[in-house]
Design a protein around this motif. Structure first.
Motif, mmCIF file in Angstrom:
data_model
loop_
_atom_site.group_PDB
_atom_site.id
_atom_site.type_symbol
_atom_site.label_atom_id
_atom_site.label_comp_id
_atom_site.label_asym_id
_atom_site.label_seq_id
_atom_site.Cartn_x
_atom_site.Cartn_y
_atom_site.Cartn_z
ATOM 1 N N SER A 30 0.822 -1.213 0.000
ATOM 2 C CA SER A 30 0.000 0.000 0.000
ATOM 3 C C SER A 30 0.858 1.267 0.000
ATOM 4 O O SER A 30 0.427 2.304 -0.481
ATOM 5 C CB SER A 30 -0.949 0.007 1.198
ATOM 6 N N GLU A 33 1.672 3.169 -3.554
ATOM 7 C CA GLU A 33 0.697 4.037 -4.228
ATOM 8 C C GLU A 33 1.261 5.436 -4.455
ATOM 9 O O GLU A 33 1.846 6.045 -3.571
ATOM 10 C CB GLU A 33 -0.577 4.140 -3.390
ATOM 11 N N GLY A 34 1.108 5.916 -5.689
ATOM 12 C CA GLY A 34 1.536 7.271 -6.006
ATOM 13 C C GLY A 34 2.711 7.303 -6.968
ATOM 14 O O GLY A 34 3.062 6.307 -7.601
ATOM 15 N N THR A 35 3.308 8.483 -7.084
ATOM 16 C CA THR A 35 4.382 8.718 -8.052
ATOM 17 C C THR A 35 5.725 8.828 -7.356
ATOM 18 O O THR A 35 5.849 9.465 -6.308
ATOM 19 C CB THR A 35 4.101 10.015 -8.846
ATOM 20 N N ASN A 60 4.664 5.465 -11.519
ATOM 21 C CA ASN A 60 3.436 5.678 -10.767
ATOM 22 C C ASN A 60 2.726 4.342 -10.566
ATOM 23 O O ASN A 60 2.560 3.575 -11.513
ATOM 24 C CB ASN A 60 2.509 6.643 -11.515
ATOM 25 N N ASP A 62 -0.767 2.503 -9.375
ATOM 26 C CA ASP A 62 -2.193 2.593 -9.116
ATOM 27 C C ASP A 62 -2.633 1.216 -8.621
ATOM 28 O O ASP A 62 -2.908 0.311 -9.418
ATOM 29 C CB ASP A 62 -2.944 2.989 -10.388
ATOM 30 N N LYS A 64 -5.317 0.249 -6.947
ATOM 31 C CA LYS A 64 -6.723 -0.082 -7.142
ATOM 32 C C LYS A 64 -6.953 -0.695 -8.522
ATOM 33 O O LYS A 64 -7.654 -1.691 -8.667
ATOM 34 C CB LYS A 64 -7.578 1.169 -6.965
ATOM 35 N N GLU A 65 -6.339 -0.101 -9.546
ATOM 36 C CA GLU A 65 -6.488 -0.586 -10.921
ATOM 37 C C GLU A 65 -5.434 -1.638 -11.282
ATOM 38 O O GLU A 65 -5.455 -2.178 -12.397
ATOM 39 C CB GLU A 65 -6.404 0.586 -11.906
ATOM 40 N N LYS A 66 -4.467 -1.864 -10.380
ATOM 41 C CA LYS A 66 -3.350 -2.803 -10.610
ATOM 42 C C LYS A 66 -2.589 -2.436 -11.882
ATOM 43 O O LYS A 66 -2.340 -3.252 -12.761
ATOM 44 C CB LYS A 66 -3.844 -4.247 -10.664
ATOM 45 N N ARG A 67 -2.197 -1.139 -11.965
ATOM 46 C CA ARG A 67 -1.494 -0.614 -13.130
ATOM 47 C C ARG A 67 -0.236 0.128 -12.681
ATOM 48 O O ARG A 67 -0.189 0.691 -11.591
ATOM 49 C CB ARG A 67 -2.372 0.370 -13.915
ATOM 50 N N SER A 69 2.640 2.950 -14.409
ATOM 51 C CA SER A 69 2.872 3.850 -15.541
ATOM 52 C C SER A 69 3.999 4.800 -15.159
ATOM 53 O O SER A 69 4.460 4.808 -14.025
ATOM 54 C CB SER A 69 1.605 4.639 -15.876
ATOM 55 N N ASN A 78 3.255 2.202 -19.727
ATOM 56 C CA ASN A 78 2.233 1.730 -18.796
ATOM 57 C C ASN A 78 2.034 0.239 -19.008
ATOM 58 O O ASN A 78 2.327 -0.293 -20.078
ATOM 59 C CB ASN A 78 0.923 2.516 -18.919
#
Length: 144
Positions: A30, A33-35, A60, A62, A64-67, A69, A78
């Motif tokens: 957790s 999360e973020g850049t 970065n 994400d 929640k979206e499991k991405r 980038s 990405n």
């Protein structure tokens, strides 16, 4: 009867300790999360500033979206984020833009290092991210 109760208590402790470790795994993930902005990369014989004269790579997350980038200093990328505890996998193909860059050695160094990363560690109260290959720290990022 005492043996039976002792076994139940021991079994209960084992189950609760497993749940505690699962929570710790989730906690470290957790914090991703973020850049994050790159400030160190191992391997190249050129200085960090020489690799990235026009801007440092960023990444970065994400959750929640499991991405994942970011920017490799010239082009954007990405892809799918694959993490399990502090284990991370960048071997899945990523989409990358194809802008023409004058100095692409830094871009190539960054993109070729990502698939070698096997785990991560977050230190300095969540301000520093280390990407690790086996037991070698390959990259260091600071939270933006």
């Amino acid at each position: 009867m005492k043996k039976y109760i002792s076994v139940l208590v021991l079994f209960g402790l084992m189950l609760s300790s497993c749940n505690v470790f699962k929570c710790k795994k989730g906690d470290i993930a957790s914090k991703l999360e973020g850049t994050w902005e790159l400030n160190y990369i191992s391997g190249p014989k050129i200085t960090f500033e020489g690799l990235y004269p026009n801007g440092k790579p960023t990444i970065n997350f994400d959750l929640k979206e499991k991405r994942v980038s970011g920017s490799n200093s010239c082009n954007n990328f990405n892809g799918k984020l694959s993490i399990d505890g502090n284990k991370i996998d960048f071997t899945q193909p990523m989409a990358v833009t194809k802008k023409m860059c004058t100095n692409n050695q830094g871009e190539q160094t960054f993109m070729s290092a990502l698939p070698k990363i096997t785990s991560f560690d977050i230190t300095d109260e969540g301000k520093t991210l280390h990407f690790i290959s086996g037991d070698i720290a390959m990259m260091r990022f600071t939270k933006k």
